[in-house]
Motif scaffolding. Structure first.
Motif: not given
Length: 895
Positions: A104-109
């Motif tokens: 999920d963190c990929y989207w926020y990065r």
């Protein structure tokens, strides 16, 4: 969708703002070669062709080229740093690998970059528009060719599927980081990943290599990765399955050539031809399961390694040691990681969720071995019960790895395994002692074992210790490799334990106090107790023999890393170093000892003595003061001699540093010092004498006052504490100072004081010189007899005869025999075989009937108080504070 738009916008930025002439030529040449190698048409003069063929990192490089020395150059640098800090390259490759987990963190990065105002500064408006669309769920898939395009991959021939692909690599982050460090170091040529079968060597190597080929920064030290396996068999739930595999050095060379041809699209026919053409390439060659080759032809791999180009690196996995390699041994998984692996594997295989206690029991029974855990769960899924499943898995692992591994070891290494088995926890020194091997021999075998997972290496600030894992201990228990060696070692350990007990018994019998240099605490480890006791036994000899001292130094130096946390080691080492005149090193050793055990008085005492002997009196004083504050000046019988030594050092330090008034102030209550009154009083005398010396030329009156006070104190000391050696020596110095002063004309007017001081000398001189046999009293007596003072006792003939050492029994004019002492009976118990008498100076003597030479018991029993006798004093048997015994007794009338 969003990342595609960012990449596309950056490409449009280059198309809009640059041309081929403004781009880095070296990068352009690399792109050209890459496209030609892949059979694509490419026009390096076309900015459009360049952008289409460019990877993401190269796009940033070109953007930096065309914005150099412009106002927006900093903005390109900023967005480039965001890509690195947020690891956008990892996200880009994850998009191209559907088997990789997408976090999920990929989207926020990516959203963080897309929402940054820097996009507006650079004119990348479409990025913000795409972000808004995505947030409103207006999703447009990027082109399929973009999704399938891996933005960065070093040429390689890694397998597409991995055995650990189902669970991913678990619990090996530390090892991954260490392997990365070795591979990125150009000075490391060969890296060996060593562990028993099933520990996960291949999984770790492949996981690392896959990360390296997909990381742009890896290209700084790797041009290509070539992978080949020599695995001959594989463990499954059905047992060991044979595989078609490389078994000889020739087959390995053929496999390397084949891999090079695939990776570089070449057609080399021979090994020599391939490595010659590739000698300038930075190639990472991975050889899996090298033990297949090492077991049969151990020298073959070394010969192959020597023929490879200098720029190549080799990563091997093996169950056995690899010569001349940087070795990374895999430990078993930690409990938490092992449970994670078991739970994940069971879930992926469709097993029902097991209870926590079952997982704990399972991984413990499998000795935390990844392969054993997977095999056990496979057997459980196949319908077997847990005990059966574990038994099968462990039986296979033992047969598959342990026995083969043991067969490759030297006899010395086998003996070390047996020693560790018996001892439980060994260090190099204990291995030397138990196996009668040199430290170098042990080091060679430890190196061999450290390249396996048979021995656990435990590193601390104090050095290394070695132990066995539970699984290896269990295998050695049921399958001893050298039972004769095991028995021999066990006997030696029993002997060492016996010696340790004897040391404790000897210490108790001799009542050795804590401060004594021979004191060895009972609670020491047996190894160390035996070792340090053997050193202590030779300390006295070392003080007289440089060869012995040097031998002790070598033994202590070899053991230093093993016993660096033992205060007693550093204290004894300090004594040896001091004997060898290495005072700086000795000081450091004493300090270490005192730091490790602040309650040990001996370390501080040794340090104080060292400071004193090197004329550092202030520092010595601090150490003695500390011992006094620790209350070592007490009247416990076993501590009295130590207390006197402390006081001696303390006051000497004050004396030699010229602090006479401080001594005088601190010794005011010397008479209240109990058993120590004599030594404290004597130092008070020393301080007065030193002050007298300082004033003797300038102020006779003050000098005489000092001398009178000193003589009265010393008279008290002799009367109450006896003629002890230390007081006698100070008395001789005081006698000399009195003679020196009164031989001068300036002191002739002080006749009464002079007579008192001369009578003081006359009263005690004979007893003092009787104890100080090395002192030549003749010159002093001659000088004293020349002092022109009325009533000078040294003008008497008796002193002339004494100075001539005439001890015959000839009578003087007054009838007193030479060599005898006239005494008067002072105490006479009725019907007793002994009595007490005093000479004219008040000295007490103890007389016994056995020494009565010229009379019988009847005569003896009629002697009474105030009768006179002649005696010969027995000063050799005299004791402090006691009446002096005699060796001969005579009646006055008979002589």
């Amino acid at each position: 969708m969003l990342l595609h738009q960012i990449e596309e916008s950056l490409g449009e930025f280059i198309l809009k703002n640059g041309d081929s002439s403004s781009l880095n030529l070296e990068t352009l040449e690399n792109i050209l070669k890459r496209e030609v190698d892949k059979g694509r048409r490419f026009n390096k003069g076309s900015i459009k062709d360049i952008v289409e063929a460019t990877y993401l990192d190269e796009i940033f490089g070109f953007a930096l080229d065309i914005t150099q020395d412009t106002s927006i150059g900093d903005s390109i640098n900023y967005i480039y740093s965001l890509f690195h800090h947020l690891d956008i390259y990892e996200i880009r490759n994850a998009i191209s690998h559907p088997n990789r987990q997408f976090w999920d963190c990929y989207w926020y990065r990516v959203a963080a970059i897309a929402s940054d105002p820097v996009n507006e500064i650079l004119g990348l408006e479409s990025v913000k528009q795409t972000l808004v669309a995505a947030e409103n769920n207006l999703i447009v898939d990027p082109p399929e060719e973009w999704v399938n395009k891996i933005i960065w991959q070093i040429p390689n021939n890694l397998p597409h599927t991995f055995d650990h692909g189902l669970t991913g690599l678990i619990g090996r982050n530390k090892e991954i980081d260490e392997l990365k460090k070795h591979i990125s170091n150009p000075r490391v040529n060969t890296i060996a990943l060593v562990a028993p079968g099933g520990a996960g060597k291949t999984a770790l190597a492949l996981d690392l290599l896959e990360k390296l080929i997909s990381t742009p920064s890896s290209s700084k030290f790797i041009d290509a990765v070539i992978y080949t396996t020599m695995k001959t068999e594989k463990l499954t739930t059905d047992g060991v399955v044979s595989l078609d595999a490389i078994e000889t050095i020739g087959e390995l060379q053929e496999a390397i050539v084949s891999s090079i041809n695939i990776v570089f699209d070449e057609s080399f026919e021979t090994f020599d031809e391939a490595i010659k053409d590739m000698q300038d390439r930075k190639i990472l060659l991975c050889i899996d399961n090298l033990e297949t080759l090492l077991r049969d032809t151990p020298q073959a791999f070394e010969e192959l390694n020597y023929t490879l180009p200098v720029q190549w690196q080799i990563l091997v996995t093996s169950r056995v040691s690899v010569s001349n390699a940087t070795v990374l041994s895999l430990d078993t998984l930690k409990q938490k990681s092992a449970i994670h692996l078991a739970r994940t594997y069971a879930s992926k295989k469709g097993s029902l969720e097991l209870k926590e206690e079952i997982y704990s029991s399972l991984i413990k029974s499998c000795y935390y071995n990844p392969l054993a855990i997977r095999l056990t769960i496979d057997l459980l899924i196949a319908g077997k019960d847990l005990p059966t499943s574990v038994g099968v898995a462990n039986k296979e692992i033992a047969e598959f790895s342990y026995n083969n591994l043991i067969e490759t070891l030297s006899e010395d290494s086998i003996e070390i395994l047996e020693t560790i088995f018996v001892e439980g926890d060994s260090n190099r020194l204990s291995l030397c002692e138990l196996l009668d091997r040199s430290l170098d021999d042990i080091a060679i075998s430890i190196l061999e074992l450290s390249k396996t997972s048979l021995v656990r290496r435990n590193s601390t600030e104090q050095g290394e210790t070695y132990s066995l894992s539970d699984s290896v201990r269990g295998l050695l228990l049921i399958s001893p490799r050298n039972i004769k060696a095991r028995t021999k070692i066990q006997n030696k350990i029993h002997q060492r334990r016996k010696l340790s007990n004897e040391i404790d018994i000897r210490r108790a019998q001799k009542s050795i106090p804590q401060w004594h240099i021979e004191f060895v605490p009972k609670n020491l480890k047996e190894n160390f107790k035996v070792f340090i006791s053997s050193i202590i036994r030779h300390l006295n000899k070392a003080r007289q023999s440089i060869e012995t001292a040097a031998s002790l130094y070598r033994k202590l130096k070899e053991a230093e890393s093993f016993y660096s946390d033992e205060y007693l080691f550093h204290k004894i080492f300090g004594i040896v170093l001091e004997t060898l005149k290495d005072y700086n090193a000795a000081e450091n050793s004493y300090k270490k000892a005192a730091k490790l055990n602040p309650e040990d008085p001996s370390s501080k005492y040794q340090l104080a003595r060292l400071y004193h002997s090197t004329k550092r009196y202030d520092e010595a004083l601090n150490q003695y003061q500390n011992l006094i504050e620790m209350k070592w000046i007490n009247e416990q019988k076993e501590n009295i001699s130590f207390g006197k030594s402390i006081l001696n050092g303390y006051y000497l330090s004050l004396l030699f540093s010229g602090q006479y008034t401080r001594i005088e102030e601190e010794t005011k209550d010397w008479k209240k010092m109990g058993i120590y009154r004599g030594i404290v009083g004597t130092f008070r005398v020393s301080s007065l004498k030193r002050q007298a010396e300082n004033t003797s030329e300038s102020d006779p009156q003050t000098t005489i006052n000092f001398l009178i006070r000193a003589s009265k104190i010393l008279d008290d000391v002799f009367r109450n504490d006896g003629y002890v050696q230390f007081s006698n020596k100070q008395a001789i110095k005081l006698f000399d100072e009195i003679e020196f002063c009164f031989s001068k004309s300036a002191y002739q007017e002080f006749r009464e004081e002079g007579k008192l001081l001369l009578e003081f000398i006359s009263k005690h001189l004979f007893e003092v010189i009787s104890e100080e046999k090395q002192y030549d009293v003749k010159p002093l007596i001659e000088k004293l007899s020349d002092i022109a003072i009325y009533g000078n006792p040294f003008t008497a003939e008796v002193w002339k005869d004494i100075s001539n050492s005439s001890y015959s029994y000839e009578k003087e004019e007054d009838g007193v025999p030479i060599g005898l002492i006239l005494v008067k009976i002072s105490s006479r118990p009725s019907s007793a075989s002994y009595l007490f008498a005093k000479d004219k100076y008040g000295t007490d003597f103890y007389l016994h009937y056995e020494q009565f030479k010229d009379g019988n018991w009847k005569v003896w029993s009629q002697l009474s108080v105030n009768d006179n006798l002649f005696i010969v004093a027995n000063h050799d048997e005299a004791k402090a504070g006691k009446a002096i015994p005699v060796s001969e007794i005579y009646l006055l009338d008979d002589l």
